[in-house]
Design an enzyme around this catalytic site. Structure first.
Site, PDB file in Angstrom:
ATOM      1  N   HIS A   5      -7.841  20.328   0.926  1.00 34.51           N
ATOM      2  CA  HIS A   5      -5.949  20.243   1.211  1.00 34.51           C
ATOM      3  C   HIS A   5      -5.216  18.853   0.329  1.00 34.51           C
ATOM      4  O   HIS A   5      -6.238  17.761   0.706  1.00 34.51           O
ATOM      5  CB  HIS A   5      -5.376  19.876   2.729  1.00 34.51           C
ATOM      6  N   ILE A  33       0.840   0.193   0.993  1.00 42.37           N
ATOM      7  CA  ILE A  33       0.011   1.341   1.711  1.00 42.37           C
ATOM      8  C   ILE A  33      -0.869   1.116   2.966  1.00 42.37           C
ATOM      9  O   ILE A  33      -1.310  -0.253   2.647  1.00 42.37           O
ATOM     10  CB  ILE A  33      -0.771   2.342   0.820  1.00 42.37           C
ATOM     11  N   HIS A  34      -0.812   1.586   4.259  1.00 45.56           N
ATOM     12  CA  HIS A  34      -2.042   1.088   4.913  1.00 45.56           C
ATOM     13  C   HIS A  34      -3.007   0.926   4.441  1.00 45.56           C
ATOM     14  O   HIS A  34      -3.871   2.087   3.863  1.00 45.56           O
ATOM     15  CB  HIS A  34      -1.776   1.651   6.041  1.00 45.56           C
ATOM     16  N   PRO A  35      -4.390   0.468   4.250  1.00 46.33           N
ATOM     17  CA  PRO A  35      -5.639   0.224   3.990  1.00 46.33           C
ATOM     18  C   PRO A  35      -6.550   1.292   3.850  1.00 46.33           C
ATOM     19  O   PRO A  35      -6.788   1.674   3.000  1.00 46.33           O
ATOM     20  CB  PRO A  35      -6.132  -1.500   4.266  1.00 46.33           C
ATOM     21  N   THR A  36      -6.572   1.666   5.182  1.00 44.62           N
ATOM     22  CA  THR A  36      -6.676   3.442   5.840  1.00 44.62           C
ATOM     23  C   THR A  36      -6.602   3.874   6.476  1.00 44.62           C
ATOM     24  O   THR A  36      -6.649   5.175   5.791  1.00 44.62           O
ATOM     25  CB  THR A  36      -8.024   2.433   6.885  1.00 44.62           C
ATOM     26  N   ALA A  37      -5.249   4.586   6.181  1.00 50.87           N
ATOM     27  CA  ALA A  37      -4.384   5.025   6.431  1.00 50.87           C
ATOM     28  C   ALA A  37      -3.088   6.204   5.871  1.00 50.87           C
ATOM     29  O   ALA A  37      -2.399   6.142   5.937  1.00 50.87           O
ATOM     30  CB  ALA A  37      -4.108   5.056   8.560  1.00 50.87           C
ATOM     31  N   GLY A  38      -2.969   4.817   5.216  1.00 44.90           N
ATOM     32  CA  GLY A  38      -2.358   5.379   3.511  1.00 44.90           C
ATOM     33  C   GLY A  38      -0.935   5.408   4.397  1.00 44.90           C
ATOM     34  O   GLY A  38      -0.510   4.606   4.209  1.00 44.90           O
ATOM     35  N   ASP A  75       6.513  -1.352   4.986  1.00 41.69           N
ATOM     36  CA  ASP A  75       6.758  -2.197   3.242  1.00 41.69           C
ATOM     37  C   ASP A  75       6.012  -1.154   1.913  1.00 41.69           C
ATOM     38  O   ASP A  75       5.371   0.002   2.471  1.00 41.69           O
ATOM     39  CB  ASP A  75       5.466  -3.294   3.389  1.00 41.69           C
TER      40      ASP A  75
END
Length: 298
Positions: free
Chosen positions: A82, A167-172, A164
């Site tokens: 998905h 992206i959040h480095p692990t959560a996008g 900002d």
């Protein structure tokens, strides 16, 4: 509950059941909130939760669940059929009782602002909450998915509505919005050729010249050796489920394949199923007032 708001958050985890349960625990045993359903799919690697509640209570539990998902899901290693762009891919709010669409939009913006600030998670507003017209359609926001999102949100045209432009480095990133009820409806075909499912989905969905209130993509179900036309029916009162099913049958026949089953993901309004049942049974002059459960619930 005097006022009922529904939320159907989609999380990018459908394989690690420990993570799934920890996320779902955010919705269990909370005053003013009722967990109705949650479903996981290993091929999609995704979980869909359906929860209802009073607006204030629901906001708190959704924000808590987002925090758990941000902590536990690492999109750098995520793989699934998905399309997805974040650990919490999308959070729609749906007005159910004594609430307007404007109320649902207001809640979606409050949640978006909170999770962006609390978890450093960029948020796009979509559907009825969209501020920018090009963000109304979730597919436009999600295009490029997690892998290309870091570059995308640095463009001025794709600056997040909250948070900002990084992206959040692990959560996008996450999309949050408000909409009317939709039906997640999937149809399985007796072939493992993904190209066939892609071609059929293209002809069935609105952007390909198909059904007005239908979005669709082809999905590979590797464990079953099948492919699937995965759809979101965005207004089942105007594009019935049986129309999508019959159009897929027609297009599948052009490729020499057959429909072997279908599924509903999450919960579905009774009217959507009754409409299709009346069609396939050939019922004349049938109405929802003849449905026993519908009359009892009045």
């Amino acid at each position: 509950m005097e006022k009922i708001l529904e939320c159907v958050p989609n999380f990018s985890e459908g394989r690690n059941l420990d993570t799934v349960e920890k996320i779902v625990d955010s919705f269990r045993g909370k005053d003013g909130v009722k967990l109705l359903d949650y479903q996981t799919d290993k091929d999609h690697n995704r979980m869909v939760v359906t929860v209802v509640g009073e607006p204030e209570a629901l906001k708190k539990t959704v924000i808590e669940a987002v925090g758990t998902a941000v902590r536990l899901i690492d999109m750098r290693t995520h793989q699934g059929q998905h399309p997805r762009m974040g650990a919490v891919d999308v959070i729609p709010f749906i007005p159910i009782r004594n609430l307007s669409m404007a109320d649902a939009v207001d809640v979606s913006k409050q949640v978006a602002k909170k999770v962006a600030g609390k978890y450093a998670l960029p948020v796009f507003l979509y559907a009825e909450a969209a501020i920018h017209p090009e963000r109304y359609n979730l597919a436009n926001i999600r295009k490029g998915e997690f892998e290309k999102m870091a570059e995308k949100i640095r463009r001025p045209a794709w600056k997040p509505d909250f948070g900002d432009a990084e992206i959040h480095p692990t959560a996008g990133v996450t999309a949050i919005g408000a909409r009317m009820p939709l039906v997640a409806f999937n149809v399985n075909l007796d072939t493992d050729n993904l190209n066939i499912a892609d071609q059929i989905a293209k002809r069935v969905r609105h952007t390909g010249g198909g059904l007005r209130y239908c979005k669709g993509i082809g999905i590979e179900l590797k464990d079953r050796g099948l492919v699937q036309v995965s759809m979101n029916m965005t207004d089942f009162t105007k594009t019935a489920l049986y129309r999508a099913m019959e159009l897929i049958r027609i297009e599948a026949g052009r490729h020499g394949v057959n429909v072997v089953g279908s599924e509903i993901v999450g919960l579905v309004p009774m009217e959507a199923l009754i409409d299709s049942a009346a069609y396939y049974l050939g019922l004349e002059d049938f109405s929802m007032e003849q449905v026993l459960e519908a009359r009892i619930m009045e």
